[in-house]
Design a protein around this motif. Structure first.
Motif, mmCIF file in Angstrom:
data_model
loop_
_atom_site.group_PDB
_atom_site.id
_atom_site.type_symbol
_atom_site.label_atom_id
_atom_site.label_comp_id
_atom_site.label_asym_id
_atom_site.label_seq_id
_atom_site.Cartn_x
_atom_site.Cartn_y
_atom_site.Cartn_z
ATOM 1 N N LEU A 145 0.835 -1.204 0.000
ATOM 2 C CA LEU A 145 0.000 0.000 0.000
ATOM 3 C C LEU A 145 0.872 1.257 0.000
ATOM 4 N N GLY A 146 1.898 1.239 0.825
ATOM 5 C CA GLY A 146 2.811 2.388 0.884
ATOM 6 C C GLY A 146 3.461 2.654 -0.464
ATOM 7 N N VAL A 147 3.908 1.565 -1.108
ATOM 8 C CA VAL A 147 4.546 1.710 -2.423
ATOM 9 C C VAL A 147 3.555 2.317 -3.415
ATOM 10 N N ILE A 148 2.330 1.755 -3.422
ATOM 11 C CA ILE A 148 1.326 2.173 -4.411
ATOM 12 C C ILE A 148 0.961 3.652 -4.260
ATOM 13 N N VAL A 149 0.864 4.108 -3.025
ATOM 14 C CA VAL A 149 0.499 5.505 -2.787
ATOM 15 C C VAL A 149 1.459 6.436 -3.552
ATOM 16 N N ALA A 150 2.711 6.004 -3.645
ATOM 17 C CA ALA A 150 3.663 6.822 -4.393
ATOM 18 C C ALA A 150 3.712 6.435 -5.862
ATOM 19 N N SER A 151 3.865 5.145 -6.139
ATOM 20 C CA SER A 151 4.168 4.730 -7.513
ATOM 21 C C SER A 151 2.979 4.875 -8.451
ATOM 22 N N ALA A 152 1.750 4.760 -7.922
ATOM 23 C CA ALA A 152 0.583 4.898 -8.798
ATOM 24 C C ALA A 152 0.522 6.304 -9.388
ATOM 25 N N GLU A 153 1.071 7.268 -8.685
ATOM 26 C CA GLU A 153 1.107 8.639 -9.209
ATOM 27 C C GLU A 153 1.940 8.687 -10.479
ATOM 28 N N TYR A 154 2.991 7.857 -10.481
ATOM 29 C CA TYR A 154 3.878 7.881 -11.639
ATOM 30 C C TYR A 154 3.362 6.994 -12.757
ATOM 31 N N SER A 155 2.814 5.812 -12.400
ATOM 32 C CA SER A 155 2.348 4.926 -13.465
ATOM 33 C C SER A 155 1.143 5.545 -14.179
ATOM 34 N N SER A 156 0.343 6.343 -13.472
ATOM 35 C CA SER A 156 -0.822 6.953 -14.106
ATOM 36 C C SER A 156 -0.501 8.316 -14.702
ATOM 37 N N GLY A 157 0.645 8.876 -14.350
ATOM 38 C CA GLY A 157 0.982 10.216 -14.826
ATOM 39 C C GLY A 157 0.339 11.293 -13.973
ATOM 40 N N MET A 158 -0.369 10.854 -12.913
ATOM 41 C CA MET A 158 -1.119 11.828 -12.129
ATOM 42 C C MET A 158 -0.215 12.735 -11.293
ATOM 43 N N ILE A 159 1.032 12.339 -11.141
ATOM 44 C CA ILE A 159 1.953 13.160 -10.358
ATOM 45 C C ILE A 159 1.970 14.598 -10.885
ATOM 46 N N ARG A 160 1.769 14.730 -12.198
ATOM 47 C CA ARG A 160 1.776 16.085 -12.785
ATOM 48 C C ARG A 160 0.584 16.899 -12.310
ATOM 49 N N THR A 161 -0.560 16.226 -12.200
ATOM 50 C CA THR A 161 -1.736 16.927 -11.680
ATOM 51 C C THR A 161 -1.517 17.266 -10.208
ATOM 52 N N THR A 162 -0.966 16.313 -9.489
ATOM 53 C CA THR A 162 -0.697 16.526 -8.066
ATOM 54 C C THR A 162 0.197 17.738 -7.849
ATOM 55 N N LEU A 163 1.265 17.807 -8.635
ATOM 56 C CA LEU A 163 2.219 18.898 -8.442
ATOM 57 C C LEU A 163 1.730 20.212 -9.048
ATOM 58 N N ALA A 164 0.806 20.111 -9.995
ATOM 59 C CA ALA A 164 0.200 21.343 -10.505
ATOM 60 C C ALA A 164 -0.691 21.948 -9.411
ATOM 61 N N ALA A 165 -1.346 21.081 -8.649
ATOM 62 C CA ALA A 165 -2.229 21.558 -7.583
ATOM 63 C C ALA A 165 -1.439 21.986 -6.353
ATOM 64 N N SER A 166 -0.372 21.281 -6.058
ATOM 65 C CA SER A 166 0.456 21.608 -4.889
ATOM 66 C C SER A 166 1.926 21.521 -5.274
ATOM 67 N N PRO A 167 2.464 22.616 -5.755
ATOM 68 C CA PRO A 167 3.839 22.570 -6.258
ATOM 69 C C PRO A 167 4.916 22.423 -5.181
ATOM 70 N N ARG A 168 4.541 22.614 -3.918
ATOM 71 C CA ARG A 168 5.551 22.452 -2.864
ATOM 72 C C ARG A 168 5.703 20.971 -2.553
ATOM 73 N N ARG A 169 6.794 20.406 -3.031
ATOM 74 C CA ARG A 169 6.916 18.950 -3.063
ATOM 75 C C ARG A 169 7.119 18.327 -1.690
ATOM 76 N N TRP A 170 7.853 18.982 -0.820
ATOM 77 C CA TRP A 170 8.023 18.426 0.528
ATOM 78 C C TRP A 170 6.676 18.338 1.228
ATOM 79 N N SER A 171 5.824 19.328 0.998
ATOM 80 C CA SER A 171 4.494 19.297 1.610
ATOM 81 C C SER A 171 3.690 18.114 1.084
#
Lengths: 322, 278
Positions: B97-123
């Protein structure tokens, strides 16, 4: 307003974006045109703060994207169809986005309505068609009612109806005073949507121009004439200093003249015309010539002839498949 | 589906810039968004169900099987080593589950949407860690308690059951939740670092389960210490009443070591995350 200054992105020793400067103004649609691999998407990702520039800078409303306090309120982007987790419903996708930027829940319903996804809002987006995915992406872009919008290849893979929908939407967003930045590798698409044109090739800006100027300068237009007295007419026209070429089907292509002038000549000499119309050389060709060889572009603009009359213009500008 | 194209062109007019309402993508909002993300995909339900069922089921099964043997004194092991035995396998789900929470963002490409909404990455990373950690802490504790109650039921039937005030029992009940939460964060770190589900799961399982046993083969004190310090070995002790391996670190010391290792992993992942192109 988007402002890029000496914006550069290098991957190893390959330069994807090469010190480009540009400004995207509010109230207009700025087309970002270039062949695949020209650096369009890389540039857009840098605008969004997703990719870090190797040098130079790019700002949105005067600030780096990372410094925007609530970015969705200022910038909306359709970066690619697949920036969505397919296991989540359309509604929930928009919901988490709304929550991240303090956007009201009712705005989620509003944008779902706006893009016409109401019926499938509770369905997982993994089962969406390309067109529906694109609509969801647009709903996401409009969620925060932003003043700046980026669309990366928005019409890719859409059916004609979807293409027309996006085109109209883009135009209306700009008409409302928003800054709209649209990338495409299709000149014909840009000719229909953009007011201003940025042409890129190999990471450099090849042209930064008003769309109408670009069309006027880059289209070698001619007038197509057919007459039962072709021989005499050709003589008269050559006598005016116009260049006349015989087309394969017996018609003539006349360069350097307007349709009106040719009609006047024919009328003055009592010659019959069976066909008379302006023909716009394909803008696609002009674009190909431009991106093929960026150095030559600045030296000489091909075919700065008279623009043919606008009615014929329109017909020939409309790309195939629309 | 039919889409009303042309008449849908009404974009609500932009409200005049409302300066009283200065929206901010504050940490609380990013946390809310990340929590919404976690609870709105089925993989979360699946992995957590698996975590619970496997942990409780296997614990019940082994305790039912060994209770008689334990009562008859046919084995050197103590009942406490079996009371939450199933967690040893169920924990894989927490890691995944821990892995998926991170990796699914990359396999789906959604990380870009995530970072567009919240560009502060540490947050973003911190919000993911809070949402995931909190969820696993609650469900992990429930799993741990349910496993213990089930296992202990069978142990009790043969008269070798444990009482709540027996040494280590209370610590185990809460330790299970703590261990699973940190294990999930360990997976999050790996997923963030590798950005690939299968790769990160493989490395995680290898580090936690396989290497943890293999390093014991290294001769001498080095092997002993490596065994003690491997993340799974160090962290796992807190989730069992008594360990099969008596040479492991003390439960709380081990948990501190495991937490430190996880923090380090997240730190490295965070530094790379904030520097890399999305």
């Amino acid at each position: 307003m988007i402002t890029a200054e000496r914006l550069t992105k290098r991957y190893g020793d390959k330069t994807a974006v090469d010190a480009i400067d540009f400004t995207v103004e509010p109230g207009t649609v700025t087309g970002f045109l270039g062949p695949n691999g020209a650096g369009k998407s890389t540039t857009m990702r840098m605008v969004m703060g997703l990719d870090r520039p190797s040098a130079g800078s790019v700002t949105v409303n005067g600030r780096a994207y990372r410094d925007l306090p609530a970015p969705l309120h200022e910038v909306g982007a359709l970066l690619e169809a697949k920036a969505i987790h397919g296991g989540r419903t359309a509604y929930n996708h928009l919901l988490w986005m709304a929550k991240s930027n303090g956007i009201a829940r009712r705005r989620v319903d509003e944008v779902i309505d706006l893009v016409g996804l109401t019926d499938v809002a509770s369905k997982r987006s993994g089962g969406f068609s390309l067109g529906m995915g694109q609509r969801l992406g647009i709903a996401a872009a409009l969620l925060g009612d932003p003043g700046v919008l980026l669309f990366d290849e928005p019409v890719n893979g859409l059916d004609p109806e979807g293409i027309r929908w996006i085109r109209t939407l883009i135009r209306s967003l700009a008409a409302e005073g928003r800054t709209v930045f649209v990338s495409s590798h299709l000149m014909s698409e840009m000719a229909l949507t953009a007011d201003h044109l940025l042409v890129v090739g190999k990471g450099r800006i090849l042209a930064d121009t008003d769309m109408n100027d670009f069309i006027a300068r880059n289209s070698a237009g001619y007038v197509r004439v057919r007459s039962p007295q072709a021989g005499e007419l050709a003589e008269r026209m050559t006598g005016q200093g116009w260049r006349v070429e015989r087309a394969d089907d017996g018609a003539m292509a006349v360069y350097g003249a307007t349709a009106e002038a040719i009609g006047d000549i024919a009328g003055a000499h009592g010659l019959y015309l069976h066909e008379l119309g302006g023909v716009q050389a394909s803008l696609e060709d002009a674009f190909m010539r431009l991106t093929e060889d960026s150095v030559e572009y600045h030296a000489g603009v091909p075919g700065a002839a008279h623009a043919p009359d606008s009615a014929a213009d329109q017909t020939h500008l409309t790309p195939a498949g629309v | 589906m039919t889409i009303t194209a042309t008449e849908e062109q009404r974009v609500p007019a932009r409200s005049a810039p409302d300066r009283q309402r200065t929206p901010r993508a504050s940490f609380g909002r990013i946390l809310d968004a990340e929590w919404t993300k976690i609870r709105t995909v089925r993989s979360t339900t699946w992995t957590l169900s698996l975590l619970f069922v496997v942990s409780v089921g296997l614990t019940g099964l082994i305790c039912w099987g060994v209770a008689g043997d334990l009562a008859a004194g046919g084995t050197d092991e103590s009942p406490g080593a079996f009371a939450t035995w199933g967690l040893m396998f169920g924990q894989i789900a927490a890691l995944v589950l821990g892995v998926i929470v991170a990796s699914a963002e990359y396999s789906s490409g959604m990380i870009r949407t995530t970072l567009a909404a919240s560009p502060r990455r540490w947050s973003v990373l911190l919000a993911k860690a809070f949402a995931l950690g909190g969820l696993l802490l609650v469900l992990g504790t429930a799993t741990s308690v349910a496993s213990f109650l089930t296992g202990n039921f069978f142990l009790g039937q043969e008269g070798v059951g444990l009482a709540l005030d027996d040494p280590g029992v209370l610590r185990t009940l809460f330790g299970g939740g703590l261990f699973l939460a940190v294990l999930g964060l360990f997976g999050l770190g790996l997923g963030m670092l590798m950005r690939h589900t299968a790769g990160a799961v493989t490395v995680g399982i290898a580090l936690i389960f396989v290497l943890g046993n293999l390093v014991g083969l290294v001769p001498g004190a080095l092997g002993e210490w490596l065994t003690k310090l491997m993340p799974g070995n160090a962290g796992g002790s807190i989730a069992v009443v008594e360990s099969f391996n008596p040479d492991l670190l003390d439960p709380w010391v081990g948990f501190a070591v495991f937490s430190g290792e996880t923090a380090l992993l997240l730190l490295v992942a965070g530094v790379l995350f904030s520097r890399r192109d999305a």
